[in-house]
Design a protein around this motif. Structure first.
Motif, mmCIF file in Angstrom:
data_model
loop_
_atom_site.group_PDB
_atom_site.id
_atom_site.type_symbol
_atom_site.label_atom_id
_atom_site.label_comp_id
_atom_site.label_asym_id
_atom_site.label_seq_id
_atom_site.Cartn_x
_atom_site.Cartn_y
_atom_site.Cartn_z
ATOM 1 N N LEU A 1 -1.867 -1.014 9.953
ATOM 2 C CA LEU A 1 -1.693 -0.035 8.880
ATOM 3 C C LEU A 1 -0.200 0.258 8.804
ATOM 4 N N LEU A 2 0.343 0.153 7.604
ATOM 5 C CA LEU A 2 1.764 0.427 7.372
ATOM 6 C C LEU A 2 1.884 1.661 6.489
ATOM 7 N N ILE A 3 2.829 2.511 6.800
ATOM 8 C CA ILE A 3 3.104 3.650 5.926
ATOM 9 C C ILE A 3 4.597 3.668 5.677
ATOM 10 N N ARG B 1 7.419 -10.255 -0.862
ATOM 11 C CA ARG B 1 6.322 -9.982 -1.797
ATOM 12 C C ARG B 1 6.725 -8.769 -2.641
ATOM 13 N N PRO B 2 7.372 -9.018 -3.777
ATOM 14 C CA PRO B 2 7.896 -7.884 -4.561
ATOM 15 C C PRO B 2 6.802 -7.046 -5.217
ATOM 16 N N SER B 3 5.635 -7.625 -5.410
ATOM 17 C CA SER B 3 4.559 -6.889 -6.076
ATOM 18 C C SER B 3 3.300 -6.978 -5.218
ATOM 19 N N LEU B 4 2.767 -5.842 -4.833
ATOM 20 C CA LEU B 4 1.623 -5.835 -3.919
ATOM 21 C C LEU B 4 0.345 -5.459 -4.655
ATOM 22 N N GLU B 5 -0.731 -6.097 -4.260
ATOM 23 C CA GLU B 5 -2.052 -5.821 -4.826
ATOM 24 C C GLU B 5 -2.616 -4.523 -4.252
ATOM 25 N N ARG B 6 -3.338 -3.796 -5.080
ATOM 26 C CA ARG B 6 -4.100 -2.641 -4.587
ATOM 27 C C ARG B 6 -5.532 -3.065 -4.342
ATOM 28 N N ILE B 7 -6.083 -2.658 -3.231
ATOM 29 C CA ILE B 7 -7.484 -2.983 -2.953
ATOM 30 C C ILE B 7 -8.242 -1.698 -2.663
ATOM 31 N N ILE C 1 -1.987 -2.468 -0.852
ATOM 32 C CA ILE C 1 -1.900 -1.011 -0.969
ATOM 33 C C ILE C 1 -3.314 -0.432 -0.994
ATOM 34 N N ILE C 2 -3.573 0.513 -0.085
ATOM 35 C CA ILE C 2 -4.912 1.117 -0.047
ATOM 36 C C ILE C 2 -4.890 2.599 -0.429
ATOM 37 N N GLY C 3 -3.717 3.167 -0.603
ATOM 38 C CA GLY C 3 -3.664 4.572 -0.980
ATOM 39 C C GLY C 3 -2.244 5.071 -0.997
ATOM 40 N N GLU C 4 -2.098 6.336 -1.336
ATOM 41 C CA GLU C 4 -0.770 6.939 -1.313
ATOM 42 C C GLU C 4 -0.861 8.362 -0.809
ATOM 43 N N CYS C 5 0.232 8.825 -0.267
ATOM 44 C CA CYS C 5 0.295 10.168 0.306
ATOM 45 C C CYS C 5 1.719 10.663 0.105
ATOM 46 N N ASN C 6 1.869 11.671 -0.723
ATOM 47 C CA ASN C 6 3.198 12.131 -1.104
ATOM 48 C C ASN C 6 3.991 10.945 -1.676
ATOM 49 N N MET D 1 -10.345 11.061 -5.382
ATOM 50 C CA MET D 1 -10.167 11.077 -3.931
ATOM 51 C C MET D 1 -11.449 10.630 -3.244
ATOM 52 N N ASP D 2 -11.320 9.628 -2.374
ATOM 53 C CA ASP D 2 -12.463 9.232 -1.559
ATOM 54 C C ASP D 2 -11.942 8.793 -0.207
ATOM 55 N N LYS D 3 -12.830 8.695 0.758
ATOM 56 C CA LYS D 3 -12.361 8.254 2.064
ATOM 57 C C LYS D 3 -12.122 6.755 2.040
ATOM 58 N N ILE D 4 -11.308 6.296 2.984
ATOM 59 C CA ILE D 4 -10.953 4.894 3.099
ATOM 60 C C ILE D 4 -11.353 4.420 4.486
ATOM 61 N N ASN D 5 -12.209 3.395 4.520
ATOM 62 C CA ASN D 5 -12.636 2.811 5.788
ATOM 63 C C ASN D 5 -11.773 1.564 6.034
ATOM 64 N N LEU D 6 -10.959 1.612 7.067
ATOM 65 C CA LEU D 6 -9.986 0.534 7.275
ATOM 66 C C LEU D 6 -10.671 -0.812 7.516
#
Lengths: 119, 119
Positions: free
Chosen positions: B94-96, B113-119, B21-26, B1-6
């Motif tokens: 930002l999309l959730i 875009r069926p497959s998204l990159e994580r950054i 994708i920058i993270g997940e929540c539930n 877990m770390d913070k994310i600076n948009l």
């Protein structure tokens, strides 16, 4: 369905540590809160919790370290992780967490708010 | 877990209409996207979709009206609602939305875009 302007919603309340529900998305509530001072240590047994800082500087303490979040920064606190938010000066946050999430998680304190207002 | 600076994450890519994708929540993914031009009409059969505008002015067309979102504004598009985002100038959002949500929903187009990159 209508758009939500966070700054306008934040004008509608003043109390600290009393999140307001501003919308919902799937099984989650979107909440705004104003924070000042230190909260209570707690964890959420089954819910990840997203904090997005809109204004101010939020410190979130964990048992082994602390994080500081500035405006435009977010963190997702995984379920089960003990944490304690602290806002030396006023902080405004957007919270996203499953409907029914209690603000003080596994503990009941004088800051517990079992029923939240919608604005 | 770390913070994310948009703002820092937004420096990591340039392409339009290709969420990262920058993270997940539930059960949700947190994504950042840069938008410019007009997208394709679509809906998401089972997923509400949150758009939060960070930069620029986003128009979202619905069959009966349009909404303009400015920075600091969000909208939750309920499942089943046809919509078409348009960004006359560059927009950052930002999309959730639930994990597995396809960007073009019920249609497949050259923007899918069926497959998204994580950054």
């Amino acid at each position: 369905m209508d758009k939500i302007n966070l700054a306008e919603k934040l004008k509608l309340f003043e109390e600290y540590w009393n999140p307001k529900i501003i919308g919902e998305c799937n099984d989650a509530h979107l909440k705004l809160a104003k924070l000042k001072g230190i909260f209570d240590w707690h964890h959420h047994e089954n819910e990840d919790e997203l904090f997005f800082v809109i204004k101010g500087h939020l410190t979130i303490h964990f048992r082994d370290r602390s994080l500081q979040l500035d405006p435009g920064e977010l963190v997702v606190i995984p379920k089960g992780t003990e944490h304690c938010p602290e806002a030396p000066q006023e902080v405004h946050v957007l919270l996203i967490e499953p409907k029914g999430t209690l603000n003080t998680g596994n503990v009941v304190t004088d800051k517990t708010r079992p029923s939240l207002e919608r604005i």
